[in-house]
Scaffold this active site. Structure first.
Site, PDB file in Angstrom:
ATOM      1  N   ARG A 102       0.819  -1.208   0.000  1.00  0.00           N
ATOM      2  CA  ARG A 102       0.000   0.000   0.000  1.00  0.00           C
ATOM      3  C   ARG A 102       0.852   1.257   0.000  1.00  0.00           C
ATOM      4  NH1 ARG A 102      -3.961  -0.525   4.515  1.00  0.00           N
ATOM      5  NH2 ARG A 102      -5.081  -1.633   2.887  1.00  0.00           N
ATOM      6  N   TYR A 103       2.024   1.181   0.604  1.00  0.00           N
ATOM      7  CA  TYR A 103       2.917   2.333   0.727  1.00  0.00           C
ATOM      8  C   TYR A 103       4.129   2.125  -0.187  1.00  0.00           C
ATOM      9  CZ  TYR A 103       0.319   3.313   5.059  1.00  0.00           C
ATOM     10  OH  TYR A 103      -0.650   3.574   6.000  1.00  0.00           O
ATOM     11  N   ARG A 106       7.289  -0.191   1.713  1.00  0.00           N
ATOM     12  CA  ARG A 106       7.132  -1.295   2.659  1.00  0.00           C
ATOM     13  C   ARG A 106       5.911  -2.136   2.324  1.00  0.00           C
ATOM     14  NH1 ARG A 106       5.739   3.582   4.225  1.00  0.00           N
ATOM     15  NH2 ARG A 106       4.228   4.046   5.873  1.00  0.00           N
ATOM     16  N   CYS A 115      -4.143 -17.367  15.517  1.00  0.00           N
ATOM     17  CA  CYS A 115      -3.733 -16.526  16.633  1.00  0.00           C
ATOM     18  C   CYS A 115      -3.899 -17.333  17.917  1.00  0.00           C
ATOM     19  CB  CYS A 115      -4.597 -15.280  16.716  1.00  0.00           C
ATOM     20  SG  CYS A 115      -4.504 -14.301  15.198  1.00  0.00           S
ATOM     21  N   CYS A 119      -9.319 -12.182  18.745  1.00  0.00           N
ATOM     22  CA  CYS A 119      -9.898 -10.944  19.265  1.00  0.00           C
ATOM     23  C   CYS A 119     -11.207 -10.702  18.532  1.00  0.00           C
ATOM     24  CB  CYS A 119      -8.965  -9.773  19.008  1.00  0.00           C
ATOM     25  SG  CYS A 119      -7.260 -10.124  19.460  1.00  0.00           S
ATOM     26  N   CYS A 122     -11.192  -8.029  15.581  1.00  0.00           N
ATOM     27  CA  CYS A 122     -10.089  -8.113  14.605  1.00  0.00           C
ATOM     28  C   CYS A 122     -10.425  -7.454  13.261  1.00  0.00           C
ATOM     29  CB  CYS A 122      -9.738  -9.573  14.364  1.00  0.00           C
ATOM     30  SG  CYS A 122      -8.359  -9.778  13.221  1.00  0.00           S
ATOM     31  N   ARG A 124      -9.034  -8.213  10.505  1.00  0.00           N
ATOM     32  CA  ARG A 124      -9.089  -9.258   9.474  1.00  0.00           C
ATOM     33  C   ARG A 124     -10.087 -10.351   9.869  1.00  0.00           C
ATOM     34  NH1 ARG A 124      -3.138  -8.400   9.331  1.00  0.00           N
ATOM     35  NH2 ARG A 124      -3.001  -6.566   8.007  1.00  0.00           N
ATOM     36  N   ASP A 283     -11.543   0.196  12.848  1.00  0.00           N
ATOM     37  CA  ASP A 283     -11.925   0.197  11.431  1.00  0.00           C
ATOM     38  C   ASP A 283     -13.405  -0.145  11.279  1.00  0.00           C
ATOM     39  OD1 ASP A 283      -9.267   0.731  10.646  1.00  0.00           O
ATOM     40  OD2 ASP A 283      -8.759  -1.395  10.756  1.00  0.00           O
ATOM     41  N   ASP A 320      -6.926   4.255  10.038  1.00  0.00           N
ATOM     42  CA  ASP A 320      -6.512   3.573   8.812  1.00  0.00           C
ATOM     43  C   ASP A 320      -7.663   3.819   7.834  1.00  0.00           C
ATOM     44  OD1 ASP A 320      -4.851   2.149   7.194  1.00  0.00           O
ATOM     45  OD2 ASP A 320      -4.669   0.433   8.549  1.00  0.00           O
ATOM     46  N   LYS A 327      -2.748   5.141   6.705  1.00  0.00           N
ATOM     47  CA  LYS A 327      -2.989   5.659   8.051  1.00  0.00           C
ATOM     48  C   LYS A 327      -2.905   7.181   8.065  1.00  0.00           C
ATOM     49  CE  LYS A 327      -0.960   1.539  10.154  1.00  0.00           C
ATOM     50  NZ  LYS A 327      -0.570   0.831   8.924  1.00  0.00           N
TER      51      LYS A 327
HETATM   52  C1  PLP Z   1       0.085  -0.278   8.886  1.00  0.00           C
HETATM   53  C2  PLP Z   1       0.594  -0.798   7.630  1.00  0.00           C
HETATM   54  C3  PLP Z   1       1.945  -0.668   7.288  1.00  0.00           C
HETATM   55  C4  PLP Z   1       2.968  -0.036   8.203  1.00  0.00           C
HETATM   56  O1  PLP Z   1       2.730   1.299   8.445  1.00  0.00           O
HETATM   57  P1  PLP Z   1       3.758   2.140   9.335  1.00  0.00           P
HETATM   58  O2  PLP Z   1       3.100   3.455   9.483  1.00  0.00           O
HETATM   59  O3  PLP Z   1       5.037   2.180   8.561  1.00  0.00           O
HETATM   60  O4  PLP Z   1       3.933   1.416  10.624  1.00  0.00           O
HETATM   61  C5  PLP Z   1       2.346  -1.135   6.061  1.00  0.00           C
HETATM   62  N1  PLP Z   1       1.475  -1.713   5.201  1.00  0.00           N
HETATM   63  C6  PLP Z   1       0.183  -1.849   5.499  1.00  0.00           C
HETATM   64  C7  PLP Z   1      -0.736  -2.461   4.511  1.00  0.00           C
HETATM   65  C8  PLP Z   1      -0.304  -1.390   6.721  1.00  0.00           C
HETATM   66  O5  PLP Z   1      -1.612  -1.551   7.016  1.00  0.00           O
HETATM   67  S1  SF4 Z   2      -6.274  -8.579  16.231  1.00  0.00           S
HETATM   68 FE1  SF4 Z   2      -6.757 -10.248  14.791  1.00  0.00          FE
HETATM   69  S2  SF4 Z   2      -4.786 -10.838  13.919  1.00  0.00           S
HETATM   70 FE2  SF4 Z   2      -4.359  -9.657  15.782  1.00  0.00          FE
HETATM   71  S3  SF4 Z   2      -4.174 -11.207  17.397  1.00  0.00           S
HETATM   72 FE3  SF4 Z   2      -6.284 -10.489  17.414  1.00  0.00          FE
HETATM   73  S4  SF4 Z   2      -7.368 -11.953  16.092  1.00  0.00           S
HETATM   74 FE4  SF4 Z   2      -5.190 -12.186  15.666  1.00  0.00          FE
END
Ligand code: PLP
Ligand code: SF4
Length: 358
Positions: A102-103, A106, A115, A119, A122, A124, A283, A320, A327
Site C-alpha cells: 500500500r505504501y 514497505r 492466533c 480478538c 479483529c 481481518r 476500522d 486507517d 494511516k
Molecule cells: C500499517 C501498515 C503498514 C505499516 O505502516 P507504518 O506506518 O510504517 O507502521 C504497512 N502496510 C500496510 C498495509 C499497513 O496496514
Molecule cells: S487482532 Fe486479529 S490478527 Fe491480531 S491477534 Fe487479534 S485476532 Fe489475531
C-alpha cells in the site's frame, strides 16, 4: 522407563506454550461459568467467526464484561451490523495473495492464519482463523518473490494472524529468505503473543530472532490488566535479544475508551520496555461495529497524555482510512492561529503561547 517417568519426559518435550494452547476454549462446552447465560448466542456467532481463548488469556478475566472478557468472549452483536468485511481494501491492494503493498517502500506479508486468541474486534475478521487465510509455503514464497522483484521495498512487516504461531524453524525459514534479499533493510513482526500467550516467547525463539537483525516487534496490548508478570518476562526476553518493542492498541468501546485507562496502559508499557506506537481508531469492519468509539474520544485521550506524562509514552492516534488510503494521524488542535508569520499556539494547560516564524 516406568510409565510415570515416560509421561513426564513426554511433557517436557512439548513446550509449555503448546500445552496451554491445546487447552483453549474453542467450543461452547469449554467456556467458563460466567458465560453460562450467553451460550446459545455464542454458539451462533462461532459458526461464522471462530473462537479461541487460551487458558492464560482466559485467566485474566476478573469479572463478566470486563476489558479482557469483551475482547475474547463472542457477542451476539457480531452478527448484527451491516459494515463491509474488507473496508481497507486489503484484498484489492494485494498483488499476490497474502501480501499488501500500500505504501511506497514497505509491504505487509501475512504468514499465518492463526492466533493464540481470536480478538472479537479483529480487522481481518473476514478471514482470520479460517481456511480463507491459510498461507502455504508456496504462497509465502510467492510473496517473497514479489519482494525480491521490487527493489523499492526496504521494510517487510510479517503479520497474519500471528506470525509467532508458526514453529521456530518456519519463522526462521521466512527470515532467512528475506535476509537473502539485499534491499530488505528492516523486518518487523506484528504479534499479539507477548500479550495473549507470553509463554510462547522462549530463549530458543529469541536467540533465533536475533540472528536476523534489524528485527522490530510491534505487539498489541489494549488494557493495563493485560500487563502481567508473564507479559513482562516475555518482553524482557525480546528486549534483551536487542529487539526494539512497540505497541499498537485499538481504541475499543467500554474496554479502553477512557483517558485514565489509556494513561495507565502507556505508562505500564514503558515499564516493560515497550514503546507505545499507535492507537488505532477502530476500522469499519463487519462484525465489529459495537466496539467503535467516537473520534473525539481518541483526541481527548491524546490531549490528556501530551504534557501530562512522558513524551515517550505517547502513541500516534491514527485512522486507517477506508479503501486503502493508508494511516492518517489525528491530533488535538495545538495551532490556534497563523497570521503574518505569527503562530498562536495552545499548550497542554490550555494556555496560549506565541511563536514568531523567521
Ligand atoms: C500499517 C501498515 C503498514 C505499516 O505502516 P507504518 O506506518 O510504517 O507502521 C504497512 N502496510 C500496510 C498495509 C499497513 O496496514
Ligand atoms: S487482532 Fe486479529 S490478527 Fe491480531 S491477534 Fe487479534 S485476532 Fe489475531
Amino acid at each position: 522407563m516406568n510409565k510415570e517417568k515416560e509421561l513426564i519426559s513426554l511433557q517436557i518435550q512439548v513446550p509449555e506454550w503448546k500445552r496451554i494452547l491445546e487447552k483453549s476454549a474453542t467450543a461452547i462446552e469449554d467456556l467458563p461459568k460466567i458465560c453460562e447465560t450467553e451460550l446459545n448466542q455464542i454458539s451462533d456467532v462461532i459458526k461464522t467467526y471462530p473462537m479461541r481463548i487460551n487458558p492464560y488469556y482466559l485467566s485474566l478475566i476478573k469479572e463478566k464484561n470486563d476489558a479482557v472478557y469483551r475482547q475474547c468472549i463472542p457477542s451476539a452483536q457480531e452478527l448484527k451490523d451491516n459494515l463491509q468485511p474488507d473496508p481497507l481494501a486489503e484484498e484489492k491492494n494485494s498483488p499476490v495473495s497474502g501480501l499488501v503493498h500500500r505504501y511506497p517502500d514497505r509491504v505487509l506479508l501475512t504468514v499465518s492464519n492463526k492466533c493464540a486468541m481470536y480478538c472479537r474486534f479483529c480487522t481481518r475478521k473476514r478471514k482470520v482463523g479460517t481456511e480463507k487465510m491459510i498461507m502455504t509455503k508456496k504462497q509465502i514464497l510467492a510473496g517473497i518473490d514479489y519482494i525480491e522483484d521490487h527493489p523499492e521495498v526496504r521494510d517487510v512487516i510479517l503479520s497474519g494472524g500471528d506470525p509467532l504461531m508458526l514453529e521456530d524453524n518456519e519463522i526462521e525459514w521466512v527470515l532467512k529468505k528475506l535476509r537473502e534479499i539485499k534491499h530488505v533493510e528492516i523486518i518487523r513482526i506484528g504479534t499479539r503473543i507477548p500479550c495473549s500467550l507470553p509463554q510462547r516467547i522462549t530463549p530458543e525463539l529469541c536467540s533465533m530472532l536475533k540472528k536476523y537483525h534489524p528485527v522490530y516487534i510491534n505487539t498489541h496490548f489494549n488494557h493495563p490488566d493485560e500487563i502481567t508478570e508473564e507479559a513482562k518476562n516475555a518482553c524482557s526476553m525480546l528486549a534483551d535479544a536487542g529487539i526494539p518493542l512497540g505497541n499498537q492498541s485499538v481504541l475499543l468501546k467500554e474496554i479502553n475508551d477512557d483517558p485514565a485507562i489509556m494513561k495507565k496502559l502507556v505508562q505500564k508499557l514503558l515499564t516493560i520496555r515497550v514503546k507505545p506506537y499507535y492507537i488505532y481508531q477502530a476500522d469499519l469492519v463487519k462484525g465489529t461495529n459495537h466496539f467503535r468509539t467516537k473520534v473525539s474520544k481518541g483526541i481527548e485521550i491524546i490531549k490528556n497524555l501530551r504534557g501530562f506524562t512522558s513524551g515517550l509514552a505517547i502513541p500516534h492516534y491514527v485512522i486507517d482510512s477506508p479503501d486503502g488510503g493508508g494511516k492518517i494521524p489525528l491530533l488535538p488542535e495545538y495551532l490556534k492561529k497563523y497570521r503574518w508569520g505569527k503562530l498562536t499556539l495552545r499548550n497542554y494547560k490550555d494556555e496560549e503561547r506565541v511563536y514568531i516564524d523567521p
